[in-house]
Enzyme design. Structure first.
Site, short mmCIF file in Angstrom:
data_model
loop_
_atom_site.label_atom_id
_atom_site.label_comp_id
_atom_site.label_asym_id
_atom_site.label_seq_id
_atom_site.Cartn_x
_atom_site.Cartn_y
_atom_site.Cartn_z
N ARG A 34 42.19 37.64 89.86
CA ARG A 34 42.73 38.51 88.82
C ARG A 34 43.38 37.64 87.77
O ARG A 34 44.01 36.63 88.09
CB ARG A 34 43.80 39.46 89.40
N GLU A 60 42.38 42.32 80.30
CA GLU A 60 40.96 42.70 80.09
C GLU A 60 40.85 44.05 79.39
O GLU A 60 41.65 44.94 79.67
CB GLU A 60 40.26 42.78 81.45
N HIS A 66 34.19 39.61 83.94
CA HIS A 66 34.53 40.25 85.23
C HIS A 66 33.28 40.78 85.94
O HIS A 66 33.15 41.98 86.20
CB HIS A 66 35.55 41.39 85.02
C1 DGY Z 1 37.32 44.05 92.84
O1 DGY Z 1 36.63 44.55 93.73
O2 DGY Z 1 38.53 44.01 92.91
C2 DGY Z 1 36.61 43.47 91.67
O3 DGY Z 1 37.40 42.70 90.89
C3 DGY Z 1 35.95 44.55 90.89
O4 DGY Z 1 34.67 44.52 91.33
#
Ligand code: DGY
Length: 321
Positions: free
Chosen positions: A240, A269, A287
């Site tokens: 993240r 984002e 992402h």
């Molecule tokens: C998640 O699963 O947390 C990803 O970042 C989104 O696919």
């Protein structure tokens, strides 16, 4: 028996939407644009459950909005649940589920791809070719950094961290060191634990981040910790964006205090700082860690498994709170 009413906040793979249709009364998001806060509040008020995702921010304000919440479950499409204030959700009696496991390989593949892209200068050299500036093969031109025998430092040795480490070790001959908050291992590949994030940042040639986002880890990869990295080292983030102090990372890249980065996630984002876009030594992806047909379908199916279990009154396969 009345069918529970589900609101789905984003377009899902066809097979997942079809399965939802068979069991629930469903409102789909055919436009596939992210819900506004107002629309999220309204959805909580009218639906029995939401199938939501990382673009839906359920903060305290939204979860405690005026007017009675009708929804009883947020089935999040994604393993990360940092888009949901879990304490506020629990206080409202909302169950939250996620989609662990099914996206491990796809995300580890992208982490490995970013390790290679960053160390072999793929974005920079491809941009040169596309702009017509490649004049000839050169024995000393466009040289990157080999990863064989180099040290990969994993921060957060959960499923995706392990899968990335395994690929790097078995497939590319990297030595693996890691930091994990709780004791973990041994693994079925060689990996050495370190007792602090600092130790990993100092020693690794490539640092790959695999820790959850959200308040607990915000800014964990701080200016100080980035400052410990080798001048020749690379930072890869498929976790993240908020786990990294993004301005500090940008300064380190600009000033050549680290060699490069590969990023699939960003602090705000879909906004990506122009400073990152302008840097040649960074590979940027929108992402896409879990973005394969197979994985996104499996994630959707697991979210539906959770909804079905909830409305059947059985144990959820992946309940968070
Ligand atoms: C998640 O699963 O947390 C990803 O970042 C989104 O696919």
């Amino acid at each position: 028996m009345t069918r529970p009413r589900i609101i789905v906040t984003r377009k899902l793979p066809d097979a997942v939407e079809e399965r939802l249709r068979q069991r629930f009364t469903v409102a789909f998001n055919t436009a596939d644009t992210p819900f506004s806060s107002e629309r999220l509040v309204r959805a909580l008020q009218v639906a029995d459950g939401l199938l939501c995702t990382v673009t839906d921010l359920f903060d305290e304000q939204i979860l405690q909005a005026e007017g009675k919440l009708n929804a009883k479950i947020l089935a999040n499409f994604g393993v990360g649940v940092n888009n949901i204030d879990l304490d506020a959700a629990e206080a409202q009696g909302l169950v939250v589920s996620n989609t662990p496991g099914v996206l491990t390989d796809a995300t580890a593949d992208i982490a490995m791809a970013l390790i290679l892209a960053a160390t072999r200068r793929m974005s920079e050299t491809e941009a040169m070719l596309r702009s017509g500036n490649w004049t000839s093969f050169s024995p000393t031109g466009m040289l990157g950094t080999g990863i064989q025998g180099k040290t990969l430092g994993i921060i957060g040795m959960g499923r995706i961290g392990q899968a990335t480490a395994q690929r790097a070790q078995a497939g590319f001959g990297m030595k693996v060191i890691y930091f994990n908050r709780s004791k973990t291992g041994p693994f079925d590949f060689p990996a050495e634990a370190r007792d602090s994030i600092e130790a990993v940042m100092r020693e690794a040639d490539v640092v790959s981040l695999h820790l959850p986002g959200g308040a607990a880890n915000r800014g964990t990869i701080s200016a100080e910790r980035i400052g410990l990295m080798k001048k020749t080292a690379f930072l890869v983030n498929t976790a993240r964006g908020d786990v990294v102090d993004e301005p500090a990372l940008i300064s380190a890249l600009k000033e050549g205090r680290i060699a490069g980065a590969g990023l699939d996630v960003f602090a705000a984002e879909p906004t990506v700082p122009q400073a990152l876009i302008d840097l040649p030594n960074v590979t940027l992806l929108p992402h896409i860690g879990s973005a394969t047909v197979e994985t996104r379908t499996a994630m959707g199916m697991l979210a539906v498994d959770n909804l079905e279990a909830f409305f059947d009154g059985t144990d959820l396969p992946s309940r968070v709170v």
